[in-house]
Structures are given as C-alpha cells and as structure tokens.
Design a protein around this motif. Structure first.
Motif, PDB file in Angstrom:
ATOM      1  N   ILE A  63       0.858  -1.180   0.000  1.00 24.77           N
ATOM      2  CA  ILE A  63       0.000   0.000   0.000  1.00 24.77           C
ATOM      3  C   ILE A  63       0.893   1.227   0.000  1.00 24.77           C
ATOM      4  O   ILE A  63       1.807   1.351   0.821  1.00 24.77           O
ATOM      5  CB  ILE A  63      -0.936   0.023   1.221  1.00 24.77           C
ATOM      6  CG1 ILE A  63      -2.006  -1.073   1.126  1.00 24.77           C
ATOM      7  CG2 ILE A  63      -1.619   1.387   1.348  1.00 24.77           C
ATOM      8  CD1 ILE A  63      -2.920  -1.150   2.338  1.00 24.77           C
ATOM      9  N   ASP A  64       0.622   2.147  -0.927  1.00 24.64           N
ATOM     10  CA  ASP A  64       1.343   3.414  -1.022  1.00 24.64           C
ATOM     11  C   ASP A  64       0.362   4.532  -0.692  1.00 24.64           C
ATOM     12  O   ASP A  64      -0.503   4.875  -1.499  1.00 24.64           O
ATOM     13  CB  ASP A  64       1.919   3.568  -2.433  1.00 24.64           C
ATOM     14  CG  ASP A  64       2.638   4.902  -2.642  1.00 24.64           C
ATOM     15  OD1 ASP A  64       2.961   5.570  -1.638  1.00 24.64           O
ATOM     16  OD2 ASP A  64       2.875   5.261  -3.813  1.00 24.64           O
ATOM     17  N   LEU A  65       0.503   5.107   0.490  1.00 23.62           N
ATOM     18  CA  LEU A  65      -0.403   6.151   0.966  1.00 23.62           C
ATOM     19  C   LEU A  65       0.093   7.534   0.545  1.00 23.62           C
ATOM     20  O   LEU A  65       1.283   7.821   0.636  1.00 23.62           O
ATOM     21  CB  LEU A  65      -0.523   6.095   2.489  1.00 23.62           C
ATOM     22  CG  LEU A  65      -1.099   4.798   3.069  1.00 23.62           C
ATOM     23  CD1 LEU A  65      -0.923   4.765   4.575  1.00 23.62           C
ATOM     24  CD2 LEU A  65      -2.569   4.661   2.704  1.00 23.62           C
ATOM     25  N   VAL A  84      -1.078  -0.978  -4.337  1.00 24.42           N
ATOM     26  CA  VAL A  84      -2.328  -0.229  -4.248  1.00 24.42           C
ATOM     27  C   VAL A  84      -1.960   1.199  -3.869  1.00 24.42           C
ATOM     28  O   VAL A  84      -1.425   1.449  -2.790  1.00 24.42           O
ATOM     29  CB  VAL A  84      -3.285  -0.821  -3.200  1.00 24.42           C
ATOM     30  CG1 VAL A  84      -4.548   0.028  -3.105  1.00 24.42           C
ATOM     31  CG2 VAL A  84      -3.637  -2.259  -3.540  1.00 24.42           C
ATOM     32  N   ALA A  85      -2.210   2.134  -4.775  1.00 25.27           N
ATOM     33  CA  ALA A  85      -1.923   3.549  -4.548  1.00 25.27           C
ATOM     34  C   ALA A  85      -3.182   4.231  -4.014  1.00 25.27           C
ATOM     35  O   ALA A  85      -4.243   4.146  -4.628  1.00 25.27           O
ATOM     36  CB  ALA A  85      -1.470   4.208  -5.847  1.00 25.27           C
ATOM     37  N   LEU A 124       3.618   2.026   2.869  1.00 20.00           N
ATOM     38  CA  LEU A 124       4.452   3.203   2.677  1.00 20.00           C
ATOM     39  C   LEU A 124       3.615   4.466   2.803  1.00 20.00           C
ATOM     40  O   LEU A 124       2.483   4.506   2.333  1.00 20.00           O
ATOM     41  CB  LEU A 124       5.085   3.186   1.280  1.00 20.00           C
ATOM     42  CG  LEU A 124       5.868   1.932   0.867  1.00 20.00           C
ATOM     43  CD1 LEU A 124       6.204   1.997  -0.621  1.00 20.00           C
ATOM     44  CD2 LEU A 124       7.139   1.814   1.694  1.00 20.00           C
ATOM     45  N   SER A 125       4.190   5.486   3.408  1.00 25.31           N
ATOM     46  CA  SER A 125       3.493   6.774   3.474  1.00 25.31           C
ATOM     47  C   SER A 125       4.483   7.914   3.296  1.00 25.31           C
ATOM     48  O   SER A 125       5.367   8.119   4.132  1.00 25.31           O
ATOM     49  CB  SER A 125       2.757   6.946   4.800  1.00 25.31           C
ATOM     50  OG  SER A 125       2.204   8.263   4.879  1.00 25.31           O
ATOM     51  N   ASP A 126       4.326   8.635   2.209  1.00 25.33           N
ATOM     52  CA  ASP A 126       5.093   9.865   1.979  1.00 25.33           C
ATOM     53  C   ASP A 126       4.168  11.070   2.130  1.00 25.33           C
ATOM     54  O   ASP A 126       4.436  12.138   1.593  1.00 25.33           O
ATOM     55  CB  ASP A 126       5.719   9.829   0.578  1.00 25.33           C
ATOM     56  CG  ASP A 126       6.807  10.874   0.397  1.00 25.33           C
ATOM     57  OD1 ASP A 126       7.516  11.173   1.374  1.00 25.33           O
ATOM     58  OD2 ASP A 126       6.953  11.392  -0.729  1.00 25.33           O
ATOM     59  N   MET A 127       3.089  10.879   2.864  1.00 25.09           N
ATOM     60  CA  MET A 127       2.089  11.944   3.019  1.00 25.09           C
ATOM     61  C   MET A 127       2.616  13.100   3.860  1.00 25.09           C
ATOM     62  O   MET A 127       3.383  12.896   4.806  1.00 25.09           O
ATOM     63  CB  MET A 127       0.825  11.402   3.679  1.00 25.09           C
ATOM     64  CG  MET A 127       0.004  10.500   2.819  1.00 25.09           C
ATOM     65  SD  MET A 127      -1.659  10.238   3.508  1.00 25.09           S
ATOM     66  CE  MET A 127      -1.265   9.458   5.062  1.00 25.09           C
TER      67      MET A 127
END
Length: 217
Positions: A63-65, A84-85, A124-127
């Motif tokens: 999962i890419d948040l 999953v983006a 993953l979270s680059d938010m």
C-alpha cells in the motif's frame, strides 16, 4: 557539468517564489526525474530507503499512501510488487498499480470493507499536509497523519511486515517512535540524501511487525 537554469523575476511573483523556482529547476533530483521517467523527485527517497533497508521485493503486496503523483508507486512496481496507490488526488495509470481515491483519516472504513481480511507486506506513506509555514503547526499536522497511517497499518499489515512513514521532526516524533517500537522489532530514523538539507523531513522505517490483532482493536 550541469548548466543552471536562470529564473527571471516576474510581475506578481514574490522574490521567495522566484528563489524556490530557481532552486527547484536546478535540483539534480528534479533533473534526474526527467531522465529516468519518474513522476516526482521523491522516487529517489524510496530508492535510497530500499537500498538501505531492503524493503521491496517481487510479489509483495504494498500500500502506497499519499501516492500522487505516483513516484513511490513506480519504484515499487518496478521491483515487481503489486501496489495499491491511495490518495485523495488522482494518480494516472501505472502498470501493476491499482488506484483508490480515499481519505484515510475519514474513510478508513471504506478500505476495511474493500480489502476485508487481506494483508499487505509493506505499507508506505510519503504523506504530508500542505505547509502553513509555521514549523510547530506543520509538525502537529503531519503527526496526526502519521497516527492515521499507523491505524491503517495495524489493521492491514502482515506479521513480519514493514512500515515507512514520513515525519517532520518536532516535539512529538519521539513519542511516535516509541509507539512504533512496541509493534516492530526494529525502528530507525532515516534521512535520504535526496531530502533537502534544510528540511526537517525524516522517515521512520519500521521492520518486522509483531503487533497482534487483539491488542490493536
């Protein structure tokens, strides 16, 4: 030697904006994105994290948040992962990537209903929130996002899974670090070289998820 792009001042543009534009256009990572075909310079941050911690493998479910515009999803998909983006903003199609428009703070229930009992190997979270220019407030706002991402990770992450989240350093990140330490065998701070030196941006990389479902509900 790279030729620098000069940015002229323009009517209605602040001097600070001109300086930012000059720095952006002459950023070597921005220039590399054009050559390598990545959608954002942040792709190189994930590449550095992966090189350091060996996060990404073929066949993983990821999962890419906060995925827009898709740089991290591109990197993960190139490794052969099933991605999953998730973002409120649109993400144009990438091979091997499913896009879901969702606000994880208000709409986590939607994801729970969609994925049911599915588990993921990496989250993953680059938010980051839109900066207001006040560091203390920006820090508080991103830590609220971090808590939301951790709530999602608790529900969807496989035993032994990996979790990467962006923070802005401040008075609360140590508390979040200690919270992660209770759920993962290894938690490390990491600042990629591709992060701008003047930024307080850091990543918390958490490996080997051990949290049990009963302790998280």
């Amino acid at each position: 030697m790279a030729i620098k792009t000069r940015v002229k001042t323009a009517k209605g543009r602040k001097l600070s904006s001109t300086r930012w534009l000059h720095r952006h256009l002459n950023d070597k990572y921005v220039q590399e994105t054009n050559k390598d075909g990545y959608r954002s310079r942040s792709a190189y941050k994930l590449i550095e994290i992966d090189n350091k911690f060996e996060l990404l493998q073929a066949g993983q479910k990821i999962i890419d948040l906060g995925a827009s515009p898709g740089g991290w999803s591109q990197v993960a998909a190139q490794k052969g992962a099933n991605v999953v983006a998730i973002d409120m903003k649109p993400v144009n199609m990438i091979n091997g990537v499913e896009y879901i428009k969702c606000n994880i703070i208000n709409e986590l229930k939607i994801l729970k209903e969609k994925f049911k009992d599915q588990k993921f190997d990496v989250i993953l979270s680059d938010m980051a929130p839109e900066s207001c220019g006040l560091k203390s407030l920006d820090h508080i706002r991103i830590m609220l996002l971090c808590e939301a991402t951790l709530s999602l990770a608790k529900h969807f992450l496989n035993h032994g899974g990996k979790f990467v989240v962006k923070i802005l350093q401040g008075e609360s990140d140590k508390d979040f670090f200690n919270e992660l330490k209770k759920m993962f065998k290894k938690v490390k701070y990491f600042k990629p070289k591709s992060s701008r030196s003047e930024s307080t941006e850091m990543y918390l990389v958490s490996l080997d998820f051990t949290g049990s479902r009963s302790s998280m509900e």
